[in-house]
Design a protein around this motif. Structure first.
Motif, PDB file in Angstrom:
ATOM      1  N   GLU A  61       0.821  -1.216   0.000  1.00 36.20           N
ATOM      2  CA  GLU A  61       0.000   0.000   0.000  1.00 36.20           C
ATOM      3  C   GLU A  61       0.863   1.279   0.000  1.00 36.20           C
ATOM      4  O   GLU A  61       0.532   2.262   0.639  1.00 36.20           O
ATOM      5  N   GLN A  62       1.938   1.211  -0.743  1.00 33.88           N
ATOM      6  CA  GLN A  62       2.797   2.369  -0.910  1.00 33.88           C
ATOM      7  C   GLN A  62       3.006   2.634  -2.403  1.00 33.88           C
ATOM      8  O   GLN A  62       2.845   1.739  -3.239  1.00 33.88           O
ATOM      9  N   VAL A  63       3.375   3.885  -2.704  1.00 30.22           N
ATOM     10  CA  VAL A  63       3.760   4.234  -4.072  1.00 30.22           C
ATOM     11  C   VAL A  63       5.247   4.584  -4.069  1.00 30.22           C
ATOM     12  O   VAL A  63       5.785   5.088  -3.076  1.00 30.22           O
ATOM     13  N   GLU A  64       5.881   4.283  -5.164  1.00 33.69           N
ATOM     14  CA  GLU A  64       7.316   4.549  -5.289  1.00 33.69           C
ATOM     15  C   GLU A  64       7.551   5.496  -6.465  1.00 33.69           C
ATOM     16  O   GLU A  64       7.017   5.303  -7.558  1.00 33.69           O
ATOM     17  N   ILE A  65       8.330   6.547  -6.212  1.00 33.73           N
ATOM     18  CA  ILE A  65       8.709   7.509  -7.252  1.00 33.73           C
ATOM     19  C   ILE A  65      10.221   7.523  -7.337  1.00 33.73           C
ATOM     20  O   ILE A  65      10.909   7.776  -6.325  1.00 33.73           O
ATOM     21  N   ARG A  66      10.756   7.217  -8.512  1.00 30.77           N
ATOM     22  CA  ARG A  66      12.199   7.230  -8.722  1.00 30.77           C
ATOM     23  C   ARG A  66      12.540   8.380  -9.687  1.00 30.77           C
ATOM     24  O   ARG A  66      11.984   8.447 -10.791  1.00 30.77           O
ATOM     25  N   ILE A  67      13.438   9.262  -9.242  1.00 30.60           N
ATOM     26  CA  ILE A  67      13.889  10.390 -10.066  1.00 30.60           C
ATOM     27  C   ILE A  67      15.401  10.258 -10.219  1.00 30.60           C
ATOM     28  O   ILE A  67      16.148  10.396  -9.239  1.00 30.60           O
ATOM     29  N   SER A  68      15.851   9.982 -11.440  1.00 32.67           N
ATOM     30  CA  SER A  68      17.285   9.755 -11.660  1.00 32.67           C
ATOM     31  C   SER A  68      17.773  10.658 -12.785  1.00 32.67           C
ATOM     32  O   SER A  68      16.998  11.181 -13.590  1.00 32.67           O
ATOM     33  N   ASN A  69      19.091  10.818 -12.837  1.00 36.06           N
ATOM     34  CA  ASN A  69      19.722  11.575 -13.920  1.00 36.06           C
ATOM     35  C   ASN A  69      21.047  10.922 -14.274  1.00 36.06           C
ATOM     36  O   ASN A  69      21.616  10.166 -13.468  1.00 36.06           O
ATOM     37  N   ASN A  70      21.543  11.175 -15.465  1.00 37.61           N
ATOM     38  CA  ASN A  70      22.809  10.580 -15.915  1.00 37.61           C
ATOM     39  C   ASN A  70      23.961  11.578 -15.803  1.00 37.61           C
ATOM     40  O   ASN A  70      24.897  11.564 -16.607  1.00 37.61           O
ATOM     41  N   GLY A  71      23.870  12.435 -14.785  1.00 37.14           N
ATOM     42  CA  GLY A  71      24.943  13.389 -14.534  1.00 37.14           C
ATOM     43  C   GLY A  71      26.085  12.784 -13.748  1.00 37.14           C
ATOM     44  O   GLY A  71      26.243  11.549 -13.701  1.00 37.14           O
ATOM     45  N   PRO A  72      26.882  13.599 -13.081  1.00 38.08           N
ATOM     46  CA  PRO A  72      28.017  13.076 -12.317  1.00 38.08           C
ATOM     47  C   PRO A  72      27.551  12.321 -11.075  1.00 38.08           C
ATOM     48  O   PRO A  72      26.462  12.559 -10.554  1.00 38.08           O
ATOM     49  N   GLU A  73      28.397  11.419 -10.615  1.00 44.87           N
ATOM     50  CA  GLU A  73      28.056  10.651  -9.427  1.00 44.87           C
ATOM     51  C   GLU A  73      28.185  11.507  -8.170  1.00 44.87           C
ATOM     52  O   GLU A  73      28.846  12.556  -8.164  1.00 44.87           O
ATOM     53  N   ILE A  74      27.549  11.058  -7.099  1.00 41.11           N
ATOM     54  CA  ILE A  74      27.664  11.707  -5.787  1.00 41.11           C
ATOM     55  C   ILE A  74      28.688  10.920  -4.980  1.00 41.11           C
ATOM     56  O   ILE A  74      28.541   9.706  -4.784  1.00 41.11           O
ATOM     57  N   THR A  75      29.713  11.592  -4.510  1.00 40.15           N
ATOM     58  CA  THR A  75      30.788  10.904  -3.786  1.00 40.15           C
ATOM     59  C   THR A  75      30.271  10.394  -2.444  1.00 40.15           C
ATOM     60  O   THR A  75      29.245  10.853  -1.926  1.00 40.15           O
ATOM     61  N   GLU A  76      31.034   9.468  -1.880  1.00 38.04           N
ATOM     62  CA  GLU A  76      30.632   8.863  -0.609  1.00 38.04           C
ATOM     63  C   GLU A  76      30.618   9.882   0.525  1.00 38.04           C
ATOM     64  O   GLU A  76      29.727   9.852   1.379  1.00 38.04           O
TER      65      GLU A  76
END
Length: 463
Positions: free
Chosen positions: A387-402
């Protein structure tokens, strides 16, 4: 002909005038003295008229004075001949001179009649005095207008100084509030103490709201006052284009043209800065708006499409950057209960950050050359079994460092250089809205060459 000229200049059989006076000595001297004095007077008057004409070259009909002088000279010569004929009876010559005098006098009389209407049209002393009074009145009005302009300039300078001091005072208050926020930053711990952050979000808008709106309210009046005073200055310059030297010097000293051009631009800049501050406060209020009255049944796909339309200008190509493609993979989602304004703020923050990352990535020639696919943002939704909805927002830009990933949702954390828009509250507010307000989940994953992806999970119902 020779005999006629000889007769003209000879005395012939005539007798001198002296015989008419019986050569009575006192009588002869009387006529001699009288005619001589009259001749001298007639000769002196034309000399005076010539001097007068030479000094008053603005006279509209100076020729009449010259003609009148010729008439007086002719009259003087006739009196000289009166003296001459006392002893020499050249009456033909004397009579000819009198005839010339008669012609000149007759011509003068005729021309005077024709000149009379022009002479009568000349302004009288009373009219000249009235005109002088009108000119003096206009000069006084001109001086009063100049004095009013000087007073307006002084009032404008005083008003600008006052408003500047007020704006500086409010800016100092804002700096103090931001200083207090920075002090609170060191005391905030990311996940366990999120309830404290929620309380902070609730209190901050109230403290910042009044100073910001005081600035905005005063900027409206400042714009009105400045526009009115500049209209007065422009009206004065139109009506009195040649002010007194002292005013001209003052205008040059203060560079009035530059002030008229630069002052409205300063007010526009102040207005833009104030609007940005209001936007920050609104973001804080959005994040802290938890009352049940804001709960709505919403279609997340419609909200997402509206946000993308609002951000469409940032997605179109600009100089030095590429077009950003938006890929939608919408699932079959039901309408959900949520705080729609807050959810929209989360979408705007995540998509806005993705656009900025892709823009910075496109500015780097080496990175852009090594990237096979064009810049894109992918939005995928689906319904989960719990009973949840999932929204995924992605981009092909630079990675996020650790190291950045560990602090990504910390309040006041930002990777932007000092001076750029943003104070590090966007993702922290988004995390609070999803995890605290909607009892959901917000996480970010990133890998080299795959950009970054934000995963949002929220329940269908808030009950």
């Amino acid at each position: 002909m020779q005999e006629m000229w000889k007769t003209f200049f000879s005395s012939g059989s005539f007798i001198p005038h002296g015989h008419c006076y019986l050569w009575h000595t006192p009588l002869v001297w009387l006529h001699l003295a009288s005619d001589s004095i009259i001749a001298l007077a007639y000769f002196s008057i034309p000399i005076t008229l010539v001097y007068f004409i030479s000094k008053r070259q603005d006279l509209p009909f100076d020729w009449i004075f010259a003609l009148f002088g010729a008439f007086l000279v002719a009259c003087g010569i006739t009196h000289i001949f009166e003296v001459w004929t006392l002893w020499h009876p050249t009456y033909w010559l004397s009579g000819t001179m009198k005839a010339i005098t008669a012609l000149i006098s007759f011509a003068t009389a005729i021309l005077l009649v024709d000149l009379m209407p022009q002479a009568l049209a000349l302004p009288s002393p009373a009219q000249l005095e009235s005109t002088n009074r009108l000119l003096e009145s206009e000069i006084v009005d001109h001086q009063l207008a100049q004095a009013a302009l000087q007073k307006a300039q002084v009032e404008l300078e005083i008003l600008l100084e006052q408003r500047t001091e007020e704006l500086k005072s409010q800016a100092q208050k804002l700096e103090q509030v931001l200083s207090e926020l920075n002090q609170a930053r060191s005391q905030l711990i990311p996940s366990p103490e999120m309830s404290f952050f929620r309380q902070l979000l609730t209190e901050l808008p109230h403290h910042i709201h009044n100073p910001i709106h005081f600035i905005c309210g005063n900027l409206t009046y400042v714009r009105e006052y400045v526009d009115s005073l500049l209209e007065l200055v422009n009206l004065y310059q139109d009506k009195y284009p040649h002010p007194l030297p002292t005013i001209q010097k003052k205008i040059s000293d203060i560079d009035l043209d530059f002030i008229k051009e630069d002052l409205p631009q300063i007010l526009i800049s102040l207005t833009i800065a104030a609007d940005r501050l209001i936007g920050i406060v609104q973001s804080l209020r959005t994040g802290s708006r938890l009352d049940a009255a804001d709960i709505k049944i919403a279609d997340l796909h419609e909200s997402m499409d509206s946000i993308l339309k609002m951000l469409s200008s940032r997605l179109t190509p600009k100089q030095g950057s590429c077009h950003i493609e938006v890929i939608k993979e919408y699932g079959n989602l039901p309408k959900i209960e949520c705080y729609l304004g807050a959810i929209n703020q989360v979408f705007i923050t995540i998509i806005g950050n993705a656009i900025e990352a892709l823009e910075e990535n496109s500015h780097s020639e080496s990175v852009a050359a090594s990237q096979p696919d064009p810049p894109n943002i992918k939005i995928a939704t689906k319904l989960l079994e719990n009973e949840q909805v999932e929204i995924r927002i992605s981009n092909n830009g630079p990675e996020i460092t650790e190291s950045v990933m560990k602090q990504l949702f910390n309040p006041f954390f930002t990777t932007k250089p000092v001076g750029k828009q943003g104070i590090g509250l966007g993702l922290a507010l988004s995390h609070a809205i999803i995890t605290v307000t909607h009892q959901g989940e917000l996480q970010c994953i990133s890998a080299p060459g795959k950009g970054a992806e934000f995963i949002i999970k929220i329940p269908i119902s808030l009950q």
